[in-house]
Design a protein around this motif. Structure first.
Motif, mmCIF file in Angstrom:
data_model
loop_
_atom_site.group_PDB
_atom_site.id
_atom_site.type_symbol
_atom_site.label_atom_id
_atom_site.label_comp_id
_atom_site.label_asym_id
_atom_site.label_seq_id
_atom_site.Cartn_x
_atom_site.Cartn_y
_atom_site.Cartn_z
ATOM 1 N N ALA A 99 27.630 55.044 40.943
ATOM 2 C CA ALA A 99 27.070 56.388 41.127
ATOM 3 C C ALA A 99 26.444 56.902 39.831
ATOM 4 C CB ALA A 99 28.159 57.343 41.612
ATOM 5 N N THR A 100 27.138 56.699 38.712
ATOM 6 C CA THR A 100 26.584 57.118 37.415
ATOM 7 C C THR A 100 25.326 56.333 37.087
ATOM 8 O OG1 THR A 100 28.764 57.747 36.582
ATOM 9 C CG2 THR A 100 27.050 57.299 34.949
ATOM 10 N N ALA A 101 25.350 55.030 37.328
ATOM 11 C CA ALA A 101 24.188 54.189 37.026
ATOM 12 C C ALA A 101 22.980 54.603 37.858
ATOM 13 C CB ALA A 101 24.528 52.727 37.280
ATOM 14 N N ARG A 102 23.197 54.914 39.128
ATOM 15 C CA ARG A 102 22.078 55.341 39.983
ATOM 16 C C ARG A 102 21.543 56.702 39.544
ATOM 17 N NH1 ARG A 102 25.354 53.226 45.274
ATOM 18 N NH2 ARG A 102 24.655 51.031 45.170
ATOM 19 N N LEU A 103 22.440 57.580 39.077
ATOM 20 C CA LEU A 103 21.989 58.873 38.550
ATOM 21 C C LEU A 103 21.109 58.655 37.326
ATOM 22 C CD1 LEU A 103 21.993 61.961 38.378
ATOM 23 C CD2 LEU A 103 24.169 61.801 37.124
ATOM 24 N N VAL A 104 21.540 57.763 36.447
ATOM 25 C CA VAL A 104 20.744 57.457 35.257
ATOM 26 C C VAL A 104 19.366 56.935 35.666
ATOM 27 C CG1 VAL A 104 20.547 55.924 33.257
ATOM 28 C CG2 VAL A 104 22.732 57.045 33.748
ATOM 29 N N ALA A 105 19.322 56.044 36.640
ATOM 30 C CA ALA A 105 18.044 55.482 37.084
ATOM 31 C C ALA A 105 17.116 56.570 37.609
ATOM 32 C CB ALA A 105 18.298 54.428 38.161
ATOM 33 N N LEU A 106 17.648 57.507 38.370
ATOM 34 C CA LEU A 106 16.820 58.589 38.916
ATOM 35 C C LEU A 106 16.334 59.526 37.814
ATOM 36 C CD1 LEU A 106 18.863 59.413 42.139
ATOM 37 C CD2 LEU A 106 16.599 58.349 42.036
ATOM 38 N N LEU A 107 17.215 59.854 36.885
ATOM 39 C CA LEU A 107 16.811 60.743 35.800
ATOM 40 C C LEU A 107 15.726 60.106 34.935
ATOM 41 C CD1 LEU A 107 20.301 62.156 34.722
ATOM 42 C CD2 LEU A 107 18.529 63.331 36.048
ATOM 43 N N ARG A 108 15.820 58.819 34.710
ATOM 44 C CA ARG A 108 14.803 58.137 33.901
ATOM 45 C C ARG A 108 13.453 58.113 34.605
ATOM 46 N NH1 ARG A 108 14.304 57.620 28.997
ATOM 47 N NH2 ARG A 108 13.713 55.423 28.878
ATOM 48 N N ARG A 109 13.456 58.191 35.934
ATOM 49 C CA ARG A 109 12.184 58.247 36.665
ATOM 50 C C ARG A 109 11.458 59.567 36.420
ATOM 51 N NH1 ARG A 109 12.497 55.949 42.711
ATOM 52 N NH2 ARG A 109 10.252 56.241 42.431
ATOM 53 N N LEU A 110 12.159 60.549 35.875
ATOM 54 C CA LEU A 110 11.534 61.813 35.475
ATOM 55 C C LEU A 110 10.991 61.733 34.045
ATOM 56 C CD1 LEU A 110 14.163 64.381 36.813
ATOM 57 C CD2 LEU A 110 11.969 63.784 37.846
ATOM 58 N N ASP A 111 10.995 60.515 33.452
ATOM 59 C CA ASP A 111 10.615 60.339 32.047
ATOM 60 C C ASP A 111 11.510 61.159 31.133
ATOM 61 O OD1 ASP A 111 8.532 58.561 32.612
ATOM 62 O OD2 ASP A 111 7.115 60.203 32.936
ATOM 63 N N MET A 112 12.759 61.302 31.521
ATOM 64 C CA MET A 112 13.718 62.078 30.747
ATOM 65 C C MET A 112 14.214 61.269 29.564
ATOM 66 S SD MET A 112 17.292 63.814 32.079
ATOM 67 C CE MET A 112 16.477 64.997 33.158
ATOM 68 N N PRO A 113 14.186 61.843 28.360
ATOM 69 C CA PRO A 113 14.707 61.119 27.188
ATOM 70 C C PRO A 113 16.181 60.754 27.374
ATOM 71 C CG PRO A 113 13.484 63.071 26.517
ATOM 72 C CD PRO A 113 13.651 63.167 28.010
ATOM 73 N N LEU A 114 16.580 59.637 26.761
ATOM 74 C CA LEU A 114 17.955 59.176 26.912
ATOM 75 C C LEU A 114 18.958 60.203 26.404
ATOM 76 C CD1 LEU A 114 17.687 55.397 25.946
ATOM 77 C CD2 LEU A 114 18.145 56.363 28.205
ATOM 78 N N SER A 115 18.576 60.971 25.374
ATOM 79 C CA SER A 115 19.508 61.973 24.848
ATOM 80 C C SER A 115 19.814 63.041 25.891
ATOM 81 C CB SER A 115 18.931 62.622 23.589
ATOM 82 O OG SER A 115 17.683 63.240 23.867
ATOM 83 N N VAL A 116 18.796 63.412 26.688
ATOM 84 C CA VAL A 116 19.000 64.415 27.734
ATOM 85 C C VAL A 116 19.770 63.804 28.895
ATOM 86 C CG1 VAL A 116 17.883 66.071 29.260
ATOM 87 C CG2 VAL A 116 16.867 65.542 27.041
ATOM 88 N N VAL A 117 19.434 62.553 29.241
ATOM 89 C CA VAL A 117 20.177 61.854 30.299
ATOM 90 C C VAL A 117 21.656 61.817 29.941
ATOM 91 C CG1 VAL A 117 20.530 59.643 31.459
ATOM 92 C CG2 VAL A 117 18.208 60.450 31.007
ATOM 93 N N ALA A 118 21.959 61.458 28.702
ATOM 94 C CA ALA A 118 23.356 61.366 28.269
ATOM 95 C C ALA A 118 24.061 62.708 28.389
ATOM 96 C CB ALA A 118 23.409 60.856 26.836
ATOM 97 N N ARG A 119 23.346 63.781 28.058
ATOM 98 C CA ARG A 119 23.945 65.114 28.129
ATOM 99 C C ARG A 119 24.283 65.473 29.571
ATOM 100 N NH1 ARG A 119 19.800 68.385 26.201
ATOM 101 N NH2 ARG A 119 20.006 67.132 24.319
ATOM 102 N N ILE A 120 23.390 65.143 30.500
ATOM 103 C CA ILE A 120 23.635 65.462 31.902
ATOM 104 C C ILE A 120 24.758 64.602 32.469
ATOM 105 C CG2 ILE A 120 22.617 65.339 34.221
ATOM 106 C CD1 ILE A 120 19.975 66.220 32.994
ATOM 107 N N VAL A 121 24.740 63.323 32.156
ATOM 108 C CA VAL A 121 25.775 62.414 32.663
ATOM 109 C C VAL A 121 27.153 62.814 32.156
ATOM 110 C CG1 VAL A 121 26.635 60.038 32.521
ATOM 111 C CG2 VAL A 121 24.223 60.469 33.041
ATOM 112 N N ALA A 122 27.231 63.263 30.902
ATOM 113 C CA ALA A 122 28.520 63.626 30.307
ATOM 114 C C ALA A 122 29.011 64.993 30.755
ATOM 115 C CB ALA A 122 28.413 63.581 28.782
ATOM 116 N N ALA A 123 28.139 65.810 31.334
ATOM 117 C CA ALA A 123 28.513 67.170 31.709
ATOM 118 C C ALA A 123 29.396 67.177 32.950
ATOM 119 C CB ALA A 123 27.258 67.991 31.977
ATOM 120 N N PRO A 124 30.217 68.206 33.117
ATOM 121 C CA PRO A 124 30.973 68.362 34.370
ATOM 122 C C PRO A 124 30.011 68.429 35.548
ATOM 123 C CG PRO A 124 31.785 69.875 32.683
ATOM 124 C CD PRO A 124 30.531 69.274 32.140
#
Length: 270
Positions: free
Chosen positions: A50-75
């Motif tokens: 589930a986390t990996a698929r979320l990362v894949a979708l967020l990256r499709r928004l051209d989201m920087p990895l730092s922002v992806v990490a912040r969202i994944v780590a958030a509650p």
């Protein structure tokens, strides 16, 4: 116990490449559950999909990895708000870039279509008493100075009848990377005469031509197209510029979205 998946199967099921998974591991974004000390094989828990698929979708928004990490780590209940904040920034940037592209098209075409980009209007402006602050500065320092001077003047206005109309910035000289104005910040106040002890003056009544801009259109250098359009309209309609151009800020700039109208570019004319 959760089922463990090899990196190949995990990559297929998460829709991420093995190369991407190795990158995300190095970044600390998505670490394998187990790394075999002997052969280095990596295994992921099935519930990490589930986390990996979320990362894949967020990256499709051209989201920087730092922002992806912040969202994944958030509650989980904070992730949507973080995504909304990121996307609002993207939309603002795209709106600014659209305005810049329109400005460059006019520049590269020798001015074709300039006036058609804007709806130039006229209005009568009554005499006003204004508190003022004036400065010589270059364009890179302009936005910070405008914010600071407007704040100081609006606080000072409380002792002199309060702010009576939209604040404005007068450009007594050109401001860019090489030319420093001067620039004058003006805040209309609710008194009949300029008060003593403060920098204040009377802004004469005048007729002006103006165009209304969104927040995105106010960005430099595309805002220059609006100045050019008003000046051309004045000349083409048999008028003459009578005083220095100005930016009239009638809305809460900080709270506005990129497509909200916030500012008029105006030229006093006769």
């Amino acid at each position: 116990m959760a089922r463990l998946l090899g990196i190949g199967e995990f990559a297929r099921r998460s829709r991420l490449s093995v190369k991407a998974l190795r990158l995300y591991e190095r970044q600390g974004l998505l670490r394998p559950a187990v790394v075999d000390a002997g052969n280095g094989y990596r295994r992921y828990r099935e519930d990490q999909l589930a986390t990996a698929r979320l990362v894949a979708l967020l990256r499709r928004l051209d989201m920087p990895l730092s922002v992806v990490a912040r969202i994944v780590a958030a509650p989980p209940d904070e992730r949507a708000e973080l995504l909304g904040g990121y996307w609002a920034g993207v939309e603002h940037r795209m709106a600014v870039q659209r305005g810049l592209a329109a400005h460059l098209r006019v520049v590269l075409s020798g001015g074709k279509g300039l006036v058609e980009m804007y709806d130039v209007k006229q209005r009568e402006v009554p005499e006003q008493v204004v508190l003022t602050e004036q400065r010589h500065l270059l364009q890179p320092a302009l936005v910070e100075w405008i914010d600071g001077s407007m704040g100081r003047l609006m606080r000072a206005a409380e002792a002199h009848g309060g702010v009576s109309d939209a604040p404005f910035i007068v450009y007594h000289g050109e401001v860019n990377e090489d030319s420093d104005g001067p620039v004058e910040a003006c805040v209309p106040i609710g008194v009949a005469e300029p008060p003593s002890g403060v920098a204040a003056r009377v802004e004469p009544a005048h007729r002006e031509a103006y165009v209304r801009l969104t927040k995105a259109q106010v960005a430099f250098p595309q805002i220059l197209s609006a100045y050019d359009a008003v000046a051309v309209w004045i000349k083409d309609n048999g008028h003459a510029v009578h005083d220095a151009p100005r930016e009239v800020y009638f809305a809460d700039f900080a709270a506005a979205g990129p497509d909200d109208e916030v500012c008029d570019i105006a030229f006093p004319m006769r």
